[in-house]
Design a protein around this motif. Structure first.
Motif, PDB file in Angstrom:
ATOM      1  N   ARG A  64     -44.879  36.090 -41.118  1.00  0.00           N
ATOM      2  CA  ARG A  64     -43.687  36.805 -41.558  1.00  0.00           C
ATOM      3  C   ARG A  64     -43.649  36.700 -43.087  1.00  0.00           C
TER       4      ARG A  64
ATOM      5  N   TYR B 239     -38.054  41.968 -45.170  1.00  0.00           N
ATOM      6  CA  TYR B 239     -38.643  41.105 -44.145  1.00  0.00           C
ATOM      7  C   TYR B 239     -39.715  41.898 -43.430  1.00  0.00           C
TER       8      TYR B 239
ATOM      9  N   LYS C  30     -42.752  41.672 -40.437  1.00  0.00           N
ATOM     10  CA  LYS C  30     -43.368  40.973 -39.316  1.00  0.00           C
ATOM     11  C   LYS C  30     -44.779  41.500 -39.133  1.00  0.00           C
TER      12      LYS C  30
END
Length: 96
Positions: A34, A52, A54
């Motif tokens: 991440r 963010y 992933k």
């Protein structure tokens, strides 16, 4: 002369805000990664934002601030603490 001015104004409006060196955190758990990024902006409406990411998925914006860049850093640090409480190991890296 007026045409040149209109073109210049149009190009300026389409130019994205420029981010200067912010902070990047990489969190790992097993084979998963991440990335949490704090971006500080020098132009435009935003002072900062936190994104963010992933793995290979596109990054998503979690927070933004128009006036207080410290807000983004505080939100990112709290989110990193939460990630670590879930078992992720996070480290700061120099942002590009």
């Amino acid at each position: 002369m007026i045409k040149k001015f209109i073109i210049l104004v149009s190009l300026t409006a389409l130019t994205p805000s420029f981010a200067h060196a912010g902070k990047k955190y990489v969190c790992k758990l097993n084979d998963s990664t991440r990335t949490i990024r704090v971006n500080q902006f020098t132009t435009g409406d935003l002072a900062c934002n936190v994104t963010y990411k992933k793995g290979q998925a596109p990054a998503q914006e979690l927070w933004q601030a128009h006036n207080e860049p410290e807000y983004c850093e505080q939100k990112a640090e709290a989110f990193i603490t939460k990630q670590e409480s879930w078992g992720w190991q996070c480290a700061s890296r120099k942002a590009l």
